[in-house]
Design an enzyme around this catalytic site. Structure first.
Site, PDB file in Angstrom:
ATOM      1  N   LYS A 174       0.872  -1.191   0.000  1.00  0.00           N
ATOM      2  CA  LYS A 174       0.000   0.000   0.000  1.00  0.00           C
ATOM      3  C   LYS A 174       0.896   1.223   0.000  1.00  0.00           C
ATOM      4  O   LYS A 174       1.385   1.656   1.023  1.00  0.00           O
ATOM      5  CB  LYS A 174      -0.907  -0.002   1.228  1.00  0.00           C
ATOM      6  CG  LYS A 174      -2.212   0.805   1.040  1.00  0.00           C
ATOM      7  CD  LYS A 174      -2.026   2.274   0.732  1.00  0.00           C
ATOM      8  CE  LYS A 174      -1.994   3.124   1.969  1.00  0.00           C
ATOM      9  NZ  LYS A 174      -2.031   4.593   1.592  1.00  0.00           N
ATOM     10  N   GLU A 249       9.119   2.219  11.284  1.00  0.00           N
ATOM     11  CA  GLU A 249      10.147   3.261  11.189  1.00  0.00           C
ATOM     12  C   GLU A 249       9.400   4.579  11.110  1.00  0.00           C
ATOM     13  O   GLU A 249       8.762   4.885  10.105  1.00  0.00           O
ATOM     14  CB  GLU A 249      11.030   3.038   9.963  1.00  0.00           C
ATOM     15  CG  GLU A 249      12.344   3.821  10.028  1.00  0.00           C
ATOM     16  CD  GLU A 249      12.359   5.032   9.123  1.00  0.00           C
ATOM     17  OE1 GLU A 249      12.114   6.139   9.653  1.00  0.00           O
ATOM     18  OE2 GLU A 249      12.618   4.884   7.926  1.00  0.00           O
ATOM     19  N   CYS A 283      13.324  11.360   7.095  1.00  0.00           N
ATOM     20  CA  CYS A 283      13.101  11.086   8.524  1.00  0.00           C
ATOM     21  C   CYS A 283      14.352  11.345   9.357  1.00  0.00           C
ATOM     22  O   CYS A 283      14.258  11.754  10.518  1.00  0.00           O
ATOM     23  CB  CYS A 283      12.656   9.643   8.715  1.00  0.00           C
ATOM     24  SG  CYS A 283      11.041   9.264   8.007  1.00  0.00           S
ATOM     25  N   GLU A 380       8.472  17.651  14.394  1.00  0.00           N
ATOM     26  CA  GLU A 380       9.106  17.292  13.129  1.00  0.00           C
ATOM     27  C   GLU A 380       8.548  18.187  12.018  1.00  0.00           C
ATOM     28  O   GLU A 380       7.365  18.129  11.692  1.00  0.00           O
ATOM     29  CB  GLU A 380       8.837  15.820  12.804  1.00  0.00           C
ATOM     30  CG  GLU A 380       9.609  15.313  11.605  1.00  0.00           C
ATOM     31  CD  GLU A 380       9.422  13.830  11.372  1.00  0.00           C
ATOM     32  OE1 GLU A 380      10.335  13.196  10.817  1.00  0.00           O
ATOM     33  OE2 GLU A 380       8.359  13.291  11.740  1.00  0.00           O
TER      34      GLU A 380
END
Length: 481
Positions: A174, A249, A283, A380
């Site tokens: 997906k 993750e 990330c 973030e």
């Protein structure tokens, strides 16, 4: 290219309404991609379940399965130009990054795990029972869902799909609805490589499709890369359904520590590379810069000059150094956090605004006068925004380590110093899954990747990915009377 679902070896029209995917450099629609319904997801999971025990897949010898992965790696390289252009068109990253990082990285992941197929071994244990042989063997977990993000869609799918197939699992993919095109093309290459029907399935759509997979009782393992908030939802869904195995993750807020003895020019260049790659949509991007106060002014001046000189533009332009953000929604997210930094008293040295051009561009931005409690230090941003904080010398390293660790995240960090003792003291103290010394955060297929704390569970890449996609079975054989 087809934008249908791929289930049980065939392309099929999705049941739900299609979703548009955009070129972030122009804000124009590229195509519409199918959106899977619950019945589509059930069909994909059922196909993967049937293929799991089929003679065409489970019956392959290790050398035969390895050959399929080597073939897929070759096909990625043969179609490298097409894949790179497609990745840049859909995601926005500079074409040089698409070629050297995304496409090359994808091919090398399949080649690396193809080599592992014939080397997945068990152990013989010296147990304390008489006349008994005890050994272990590695078996595939089963049907695994691979949910991928929008920042590096091709490479991150490769680093999940390659070990999943190497260990004999079957998969339901997906991709993010924001950047699905290279994932679709990779599935086409899986067919061309000869991977049997039902082994690789693809369901596209928005987060509701990922939620279906997260709670699906037919999924044995799920690997997800994306936000911590969604990771928490996946964890709850797994717990409430069948306690499927999870590899997560998640987010990051990587600190970069620049010591007084650092080569400032090298640190500036490395931190621009580590902070601005893919417009900061990484990330592990370096975002919080802790600079020895004696070098702060020099570092800030050179960092600001370096990012201000970067050429913004469409990723397809060979001269572009900084491409667009991936979507209008994400551009708004970055704008809000930059505004929060200004409101809380941080000083914009360069940048700070949406770029005046078509598409989803934001100026490369450097903040100084930043303090530890500010929003831009903790949340973030996932954009081209760098925050500089100061610390007072080597005698303050313990306090500095505490500041670097003062975050819910722990994915990556970097240290810039010429002193081995300082590098080791900081590397040992920072709570992160990867600490880079004097280099940008570039993962490698042979090294484990994952985070501490809210940055995730488990490790991907390296030999550790073999653990992530297998179960260990212990066999006890009593041969005495």
């Amino acid at each position: 290219m087809t934008t249908q679902l791929f289930i049980d070896g065939g392309w099929t029209t999705a049941s739900a309404e299609p979703i548009a995917t955009y070129n972030p450099a122009t804000a124009e629609v590229i195509d519409e991609v199918g959106s899977a319904s619950s019945s589509d997801v059930d069909a994909a999971v059922d196909a993967a379940r049937r293929a799991l025990g089929s003679a065409d897949w489970a019956g392959l010898l290790p050398v035969q399965r390895a050959r399929l992965l080597f073939r897929l790696a070759d096909l990625i390289e043969q179609n490298a130009d097409e894949l790179a252009r497609l990745e840049t068109l859909d995601q926005g990253q500079p074409i040089g990054v698409s070629r050297a990082v995304s496409v090359t990285g994808a091919a090398e992941h399949f080649r690396y795990y193809a080599g592992w197929v014939t080397k997945i071994e068990g152990t013989v244990s010296p147990i304390s029972y008489p006349d008994t042989l005890h050994y272990t063997k590695r078996e595939p977990i089963g049907v695994t869902a691979l949910i991928t993000p929008w920042n590096f869609p091709l490479m991150i799918l490769a680093w999940k799909l390659a070990p999943a197939l190497a260990t004999g699992n079957t998969v339901v993919i997906k991709p993010s609805e924001v950047t699905p095109l290279t994932s679709i093309r990779l599935v086409e290459l899986c067919v061309e490589a000869g991977i049997p029907a039902g082994v690789v399935n693809l369901v596209t759509g928005d987060g509701s499709v990922g939620a279906m997979l997260s709670s699906h009782r037919g999924i044995d393992h799920l690997s997800y890369t994306g936000s911590t908030a969604v990771g928490r939802l996946i964890t709850h869904a797994s717990a409430d359904s069948n306690l499927k195995r999870l590899t997560l993750e998640l987010g990051g807020k990587a600190p970069s520590i620049i010591a007084a003895d650092a080569n400032i020019d090298a640190a500036v260049a490395g931190n621009i590379g580590g902070g601005m790659l893919n417009s900061g949509q990484v990330c592990a991007a370096y975002t919080r810069f802790y600079v020895d106060r004696s070098r702060e002014a020099e570092f800030v001046d050179k960092l600001a000059a370096g990012v201000a000189g970067m050429r913004l533009g469409a990723g397809i332009d060979e001269s572009t150094q900084l491409g667009p953000l991936v979507s209008a929604k994400h551009l708004g997210h970055v704008e809000r956090l930059v505004a929060a930094g200004v409101a809380e008293g941080a000083e914009v040295v360069t940048g700070g605004n949406r770029a005046e051009r078509d598409g989803y561009f934001f100026e490369p931005t450097v903040f100084t006068g930043v303090t530890d409690e500010m929003t831009i230090v903790h949340e973030e941003i996932f954009g081209p925004v760098l925050s500089v904080l100061a610390y007072d010398g080597v005698d303050e390293l313990d306090a500095l380590i505490a500041r670097a660790n003062d975050t819910e995240y722990g994915l990556a960090a970097t240290v810039w110093t010429t002193d081995i003792a300082t590098s080791q003291r900081l590397a040992n103290g920072i709570k992160a899954g990867a600490v880079f010394v004097n280099m940008p955060p570039v993962p490698d297929m042979a090294a484990p990747w994952g985070g501490y704390k809210a940055s995730g569970w488990g490790r991907e890449m390296g030999p550790q990915a073999i653990d992530a996609y297998t179960e260990t079975k212990a066999v006890w054989l009593h041969y005495g009377s």
